[in-house]
Design an enzyme around this catalytic site. Structure first.
Site, PDB file in Angstrom:
ATOM      1  N   ASP A 191       0.857  -1.176   0.000  1.00  9.89           N
ATOM      2  CA  ASP A 191       0.000   0.000   0.000  1.00  9.89           C
ATOM      3  C   ASP A 191       0.907   1.245   0.000  1.00  9.89           C
ATOM      4  O   ASP A 191       1.866   1.306  -0.767  1.00  9.89           O
ATOM      5  CB  ASP A 191      -0.959  -0.066   1.194  1.00  9.89           C
ATOM      6  CG  ASP A 191      -2.012   1.028   1.214  1.00  9.89           C
ATOM      7  OD1 ASP A 191      -2.998   0.917   0.465  1.00  9.89           O
ATOM      8  OD2 ASP A 191      -1.858   1.979   1.988  1.00  9.89           O
TER       9      ASP A 191
ATOM     10  N   ASP B 122      -7.537  -8.079  -4.890  1.00 10.31           N
ATOM     11  CA  ASP B 122      -7.541  -6.689  -4.433  1.00 10.31           C
ATOM     12  C   ASP B 122      -8.263  -5.827  -5.466  1.00 10.31           C
ATOM     13  O   ASP B 122      -7.853  -5.764  -6.631  1.00 10.31           O
ATOM     14  CB  ASP B 122      -6.103  -6.216  -4.253  1.00 10.31           C
ATOM     15  CG  ASP B 122      -6.000  -4.809  -3.670  1.00 10.31           C
ATOM     16  OD1 ASP B 122      -7.049  -4.180  -3.430  1.00 10.31           O
ATOM     17  OD2 ASP B 122      -4.868  -4.355  -3.455  1.00 10.31           O
TER      18      ASP B 122
ATOM     19  N   HIS C 216      -6.358  -7.040  -0.345  1.00 13.15           N
ATOM     20  CA  HIS C 216      -5.407  -5.934  -0.280  1.00 13.15           C
ATOM     21  C   HIS C 216      -4.321  -6.126   0.780  1.00 13.15           C
ATOM     22  O   HIS C 216      -3.141  -5.921   0.514  1.00 13.15           O
ATOM     23  CB  HIS C 216      -6.152  -4.629  -0.023  1.00 13.15           C
ATOM     24  CG  HIS C 216      -5.270  -3.429   0.031  1.00 13.15           C
ATOM     25  ND1 HIS C 216      -4.520  -2.999  -1.058  1.00 13.15           N
ATOM     26  CD2 HIS C 216      -4.982  -2.557   1.051  1.00 13.15           C
ATOM     27  CE1 HIS C 216      -3.831  -1.924  -0.721  1.00 13.15           C
ATOM     28  NE2 HIS C 216      -4.083  -1.632   0.548  1.00 13.15           N
TER      29      HIS C 216
END
Length: 286
Positions: free
Chosen positions: A109, A238, A267
């Site tokens: 991320d 994701d 994710h």
């Protein structure tokens, strides 16, 4: 402001360490010995995200995982802007303080661009990278732009600050069948109040606001880190970082890359498949 929360040693069996950065007091862990790995988390997580991977690797690697200001157990310093550039500067200070050399960067991320920014400034000291469900360039996908604008709006900012929306509806909702109630509370309890959540509240807006830094990374990462051994780890379910939209450019960025596709992961890949990720890191960098 520091967070009054002590992690359960059964879940997070690490010694908490502290570094007085230029922005404020930062929490990190430093476990094991061997080749160093710097673990950079995203939002709305903290170093707790990597606990299982660190547990599997610390017998062979030195594992350093940091909480950015505003996240985890780190300080919420007055005057701090919670930008990606600021986070990268703080992590870079810690890397220099610890004297990390020939280290591997793992970023998921927002940990991808934060770790990459640290690495491009210290390319001669970077051994390799592990990148998962992230980007290293300005986003051009409308879902991410829309998410940034919607989550940055006043009504949604109130939801994030007052009701811990990002933790409850995005993190814990995704992981509800993956983590225990006690583990979920470790994500909740480090963001206990609206004041404590200002760091995570700022992150959606950074999708657009961090464009200058991301534009710089789009140039600097291929030039300075593109030849480094790289492991790309992708949760194939994701919806935010869909593999067809992001993996091809990631492959093109790094000339010496391997890809670990996680067919059932979404994710937050370190929670979904920590064992497979740790095994792949060991194969790639030992």
């Amino acid at each position: 402001m520091l967070i009054d929360f002590t992690p359960d040693k059964a879940l997070y069996p690490f010694e908490s360490r502290w570094f007085d950065s230029s922005a404020g007091r930062v929490h990190y862990i430093d476990e094991g010995s061997g080749i160093s790995i710097l673990f950079c988390h995203g939002s709305p997580t903290w170093s707790f995200l990597y606990r299982k991977i660190i547990g599997e690797l610390s017998d062979r690697f030195r594992c350093v995982a940091v909480d950015y200001p505003g996240f985890g157990l780190s300080e919420r310093p007055p005057g701090y802007g919670y930008t990606i550039a600021e986070h990268a500067a703080v992590v870079g200070e810690l890397v220099d303080h610890l004297g990390l050399d020939q280290f591997v960067i793992m970023g998921q991320d927002w940990g991808g661009p934060i770790g990459a920014a640290v690495g491009t400034d210290r390319a001669d000291r970077v051994r390799g990278l592990v990148l998962g469900n992230t980007l290293l360039w300005p986003t051009d996908t409308w879902p991410q732009k829309a998410f940034s604008r919607v989550m940055g709006s006043r009504p949604m900012q109130r939801q994030i600050l007052n009701n811990n929306l990002l933790v409850e509806r995005f993190l814990i909702a995704e992981l509800r069948n993956t983590i225990s109630a006690a583990e979920a509370d470790h994500y909740r309890n480090v963001q206990p109040s609206p004041e404590a959540r200002r760091g995570i509240a700022a992150m959606p807006g950074q999708i657009l606001a961090a464009r200058p830094l991301l534009e710089q990374l789009a140039t600097d990462v291929p030039a300075r880190l593109g030849a480094k051994p790289t492991l790309l780890v992708w949760g194939m379910k994701d919806m935010a970082f869909r593999a067809p939209a992001f993996l091809p450019r990631m492959r093109d960025t790094f000339t010496d890359h391997q890809v670990l596709e996680l067919p059932d992961a979404k994710h937050f890949i370190p929670e979904h498949e920590p064992g497979k990720i740790a095994e792949a890191i060991g194969r790639r960098f030992l």
